[in-house]
Write a protein that holds these residues in place. Sequence first.
Motif, PDB file in Angstrom:
ATOM      1  N   ILE A 156     -66.234 -14.904 -10.754  1.00 32.02           N
ATOM      2  CA  ILE A 156     -66.895 -15.277 -12.005  1.00 32.02           C
ATOM      3  C   ILE A 156     -68.330 -14.759 -12.007  1.00 32.02           C
ATOM      4  O   ILE A 156     -68.803 -14.214 -13.022  1.00 32.02           O
ATOM      5  CB  ILE A 156     -66.856 -16.805 -12.190  1.00 32.02           C
ATOM      6  CG1 ILE A 156     -65.414 -17.265 -12.464  1.00 32.02           C
ATOM      7  CG2 ILE A 156     -67.778 -17.250 -13.316  1.00 32.02           C
ATOM      8  CD1 ILE A 156     -65.247 -18.768 -12.504  1.00 32.02           C
ATOM      9  N   LEU A 157     -69.044 -14.907 -10.894  1.00 31.86           N
ATOM     10  CA  LEU A 157     -70.424 -14.423 -10.830  1.00 31.86           C
ATOM     11  C   LEU A 157     -70.488 -12.903 -10.983  1.00 31.86           C
ATOM     12  O   LEU A 157     -71.433 -12.371 -11.579  1.00 31.86           O
ATOM     13  CB  LEU A 157     -71.055 -14.846  -9.500  1.00 31.86           C
ATOM     14  CG  LEU A 157     -71.264 -16.361  -9.321  1.00 31.86           C
ATOM     15  CD1 LEU A 157     -71.833 -16.657  -7.936  1.00 31.86           C
ATOM     16  CD2 LEU A 157     -72.174 -16.921 -10.402  1.00 31.86           C
ATOM     17  N   THR A 158     -69.479 -12.205 -10.456  1.00 30.77           N
ATOM     18  CA  THR A 158     -69.429 -10.749 -10.626  1.00 30.77           C
ATOM     19  C   THR A 158     -69.235 -10.380 -12.094  1.00 30.77           C
ATOM     20  O   THR A 158     -69.896  -9.468 -12.619  1.00 30.77           O
ATOM     21  CB  THR A 158     -68.286 -10.153  -9.788  1.00 30.77           C
ATOM     22  OG1 THR A 158     -68.486 -10.502  -8.411  1.00 30.77           O
ATOM     23  CG2 THR A 158     -68.242  -8.640  -9.926  1.00 30.77           C
ATOM     24  N   ARG A 159     -68.337 -11.084 -12.790  1.00 29.48           N
ATOM     25  CA  ARG A 159     -68.132 -10.823 -14.224  1.00 29.48           C
ATOM     26  C   ARG A 159     -69.395 -11.148 -15.013  1.00 29.48           C
ATOM     27  O   ARG A 159     -69.739 -10.425 -15.961  1.00 29.48           O
ATOM     28  CB  ARG A 159     -66.976 -11.680 -14.747  1.00 29.48           C
ATOM     29  CG  ARG A 159     -65.648 -11.494 -14.057  1.00 29.48           C
ATOM     30  CD  ARG A 159     -65.028 -10.134 -14.297  1.00 29.48           C
ATOM     31  NE  ARG A 159     -63.635 -10.111 -13.912  1.00 29.48           N
ATOM     32  CZ  ARG A 159     -63.194 -10.001 -12.667  1.00 29.48           C
ATOM     33  NH1 ARG A 159     -64.056  -9.908 -11.666  1.00 29.48           N
ATOM     34  NH2 ARG A 159     -61.888  -9.977 -12.416  1.00 29.48           N
ATOM     35  N   LEU A 160     -70.087 -12.208 -14.646  1.00 26.96           N
ATOM     36  CA  LEU A 160     -71.320 -12.575 -15.352  1.00 26.96           C
ATOM     37  C   LEU A 160     -72.383 -11.481 -15.203  1.00 26.96           C
ATOM     38  O   LEU A 160     -73.078 -11.151 -16.171  1.00 26.96           O
ATOM     39  CB  LEU A 160     -71.861 -13.899 -14.813  1.00 26.96           C
ATOM     40  CG  LEU A 160     -71.148 -15.173 -15.267  1.00 26.96           C
ATOM     41  CD1 LEU A 160     -71.766 -16.386 -14.581  1.00 26.96           C
ATOM     42  CD2 LEU A 160     -71.221 -15.333 -16.781  1.00 26.96           C
ATOM     43  N   ALA A 161     -72.514 -10.935 -13.993  1.00 23.30           N
ATOM     44  CA  ALA A 161     -73.491  -9.868 -13.780  1.00 23.30           C
ATOM     45  C   ALA A 161     -73.150  -8.637 -14.617  1.00 23.30           C
ATOM     46  O   ALA A 161     -74.039  -8.013 -15.223  1.00 23.30           O
ATOM     47  CB  ALA A 161     -73.555  -9.511 -12.295  1.00 23.30           C
ATOM     48  N   HIS A 162     -71.875  -8.280 -14.670  1.00 24.16           N
ATOM     49  CA  HIS A 162     -71.457  -7.131 -15.476  1.00 24.16           C
ATOM     50  C   HIS A 162     -71.704  -7.386 -16.960  1.00 24.16           C
ATOM     51  O   HIS A 162     -72.188  -6.507 -17.684  1.00 24.16           O
ATOM     52  CB  HIS A 162     -69.980  -6.846 -15.225  1.00 24.16           C
ATOM     53  CG  HIS A 162     -69.426  -5.747 -16.087  1.00 24.16           C
ATOM     54  ND1 HIS A 162     -69.764  -4.428 -15.924  1.00 24.16           N
ATOM     55  CD2 HIS A 162     -68.565  -5.795 -17.152  1.00 24.16           C
ATOM     56  CE1 HIS A 162     -69.134  -3.699 -16.835  1.00 24.16           C
ATOM     57  NE2 HIS A 162     -68.410  -4.501 -17.585  1.00 24.16           N
ATOM     58  N   LEU A 163     -71.396  -8.594 -17.404  1.00 21.17           N
ATOM     59  CA  LEU A 163     -71.583  -8.934 -18.815  1.00 21.17           C
ATOM     60  C   LEU A 163     -73.062  -8.974 -19.178  1.00 21.17           C
ATOM     61  O   LEU A 163     -73.455  -8.565 -20.277  1.00 21.17           O
ATOM     62  CB  LEU A 163     -70.923 -10.283 -19.111  1.00 21.17           C
ATOM     63  CG  LEU A 163     -70.872 -10.730 -20.576  1.00 21.17           C
ATOM     64  CD1 LEU A 163     -70.120  -9.729 -21.417  1.00 21.17           C
ATOM     65  CD2 LEU A 163     -70.217 -12.102 -20.686  1.00 21.17           C
ATOM     66  N   GLU A 164     -73.892  -9.431 -18.252  1.00 25.59           N
ATOM     67  CA  GLU A 164     -75.332  -9.493 -18.528  1.00 25.59           C
ATOM     68  C   GLU A 164     -75.933  -8.099 -18.633  1.00 25.59           C
ATOM     69  O   GLU A 164     -76.835  -7.864 -19.429  1.00 25.59           O
ATOM     70  CB  GLU A 164     -76.033 -10.289 -17.435  1.00 25.59           C
ATOM     71  CG  GLU A 164     -77.508 -10.540 -17.698  1.00 25.59           C
ATOM     72  CD  GLU A 164     -78.130 -11.436 -16.664  1.00 25.59           C
ATOM     73  OE1 GLU A 164     -79.235 -11.951 -16.912  1.00 25.59           O
ATOM     74  OE2 GLU A 164     -77.508 -11.625 -15.598  1.00 25.59           O
ATOM     75  N   ASP A 165     -75.442  -7.169 -17.810  1.00 24.07           N
ATOM     76  CA  ASP A 165     -75.933  -5.792 -17.901  1.00 24.07           C
ATOM     77  C   ASP A 165     -75.530  -5.152 -19.226  1.00 24.07           C
ATOM     78  O   ASP A 165     -76.293  -4.360 -19.793  1.00 24.07           O
ATOM     79  CB  ASP A 165     -75.385  -4.956 -16.741  1.00 24.07           C
ATOM     80  CG  ASP A 165     -76.053  -5.326 -15.425  1.00 24.07           C
ATOM     81  OD1 ASP A 165     -77.148  -5.924 -15.471  1.00 24.07           O
ATOM     82  OD2 ASP A 165     -75.479  -5.031 -14.362  1.00 24.07           O
ATOM     83  N   SER A 166     -74.327  -5.472 -19.702  1.00 24.14           N
ATOM     84  CA  SER A 166     -73.836  -4.849 -20.927  1.00 24.14           C
ATOM     85  C   SER A 166     -74.357  -5.529 -22.183  1.00 24.14           C
ATOM     86  O   SER A 166     -74.696  -4.861 -23.159  1.00 24.14           O
ATOM     87  CB  SER A 166     -72.296  -4.864 -20.934  1.00 24.14           C
ATOM     88  OG  SER A 166     -71.776  -4.225 -19.797  1.00 24.14           O
ATOM     89  N   ASP A 167     -74.430  -6.858 -22.152  1.00 22.35           N
ATOM     90  CA  ASP A 167     -74.823  -7.608 -23.352  1.00 22.35           C
ATOM     91  C   ASP A 167     -75.611  -8.845 -22.930  1.00 22.35           C
ATOM     92  O   ASP A 167     -75.057  -9.936 -22.824  1.00 22.35           O
ATOM     93  CB  ASP A 167     -73.578  -8.002 -24.154  1.00 22.35           C
ATOM     94  CG  ASP A 167     -73.928  -8.655 -25.484  1.00 22.35           C
ATOM     95  OD1 ASP A 167     -75.131  -8.645 -25.854  1.00 22.35           O
ATOM     96  OD2 ASP A 167     -73.021  -9.171 -26.170  1.00 22.35           O
TER      97      ASP A 167
END
Length: 359
Positions: A156-167
Amino acid sequence: MAFTKFSVQSSDVQKDIVPTSTPETDIWAIFRALRDTRSLFGLRPGHVQTLQAMLSFLKPGHGDTVFASNNEICRRIGGIDERTLRRHIDRFVELGFMKRQDSPNRKRYRVKSSDGQTISYGLSLTPMLARASELLTAAQEMENARRDRVFLRKQILTRLAHLEDSDPENKLLCEVRRVLRRKLSITEFRAVLNKLDVQCKQMSTAVDAPSTTKLSANDGQNVRHHSKSEKEQIDLESAGVSETPTLITLTTVCDQATSFATNSLRNWLEVESHARTLAPMMGIHATIFEKAARKVGSQKASCAIFIILQLGNRIRDFGAYFHSITLGRRETEFNPSLILQRLSRVEPASQECPPRWTC
């Protein structure tokens, strides 16, 4: 506590039955299993400390009964009240981990006959040892569940980091972080992970979705039946073209971005400053622009802002598209000079996205 192995021996010896050997049981492993699963039985840390003190009185080869007095047990625990000790013992008896074997005078001791039979009066831990398999299995299941929760949380933390970079402005970021403050079950962790996967997939679709080609409705034209068999060699075409276009080409072709400037853009410093002003207006976070400028260069990042604004409504998500061509997997394919050349060759009324650069 100088021993780690404890032999579980039966206290009843009969002459007509040949005794069988009992495999050694690690009593401290059973204790650790009960300690780790104490929440399943409603035990508190005080109960565990009492049991640990009682186990320390056992000696190898002397059975599984505690003969120490209440005062000695209280002293070894650390000086707790005797009433507290009695409550702890009652709790273990109620749960089936301990058994009282009282003597007529309530003293704790052992007697042994000449033929080897023994009678032990005290606090017997035989019930706990008999449930060793149950406790060890429960402890292993709890450990597996803990490891699964840690693994899902890292995903979940990995997905959050990716999502934060994109949006960075996505509302789901705050919602998920608020949920992670609680102690979640494996089912709840998986539900959060699925929600993030759906969001990331939607963003990827928004970036990679091919644009719809407008075909002529005139029967006299054969646009609908035309197929191109030769594969366009984009890499060969762009090999001899510099990625950085001239300033006049950028400002002339990208007239949409130039129209927002209060003064004429006379050098690259003014172009970069204007791009930094346009980026937040287009939904591209300032931190994302700075990351792109550090990775691909400020001139190339500024060209990306100008080109995206020129393409206009043919791009569904400016922020995701900018991330894809500067920080994402399309960064190596993005050539501003080549894109501007193609934009300059088409009429403004029928401008379309360059080949392979779907919006």
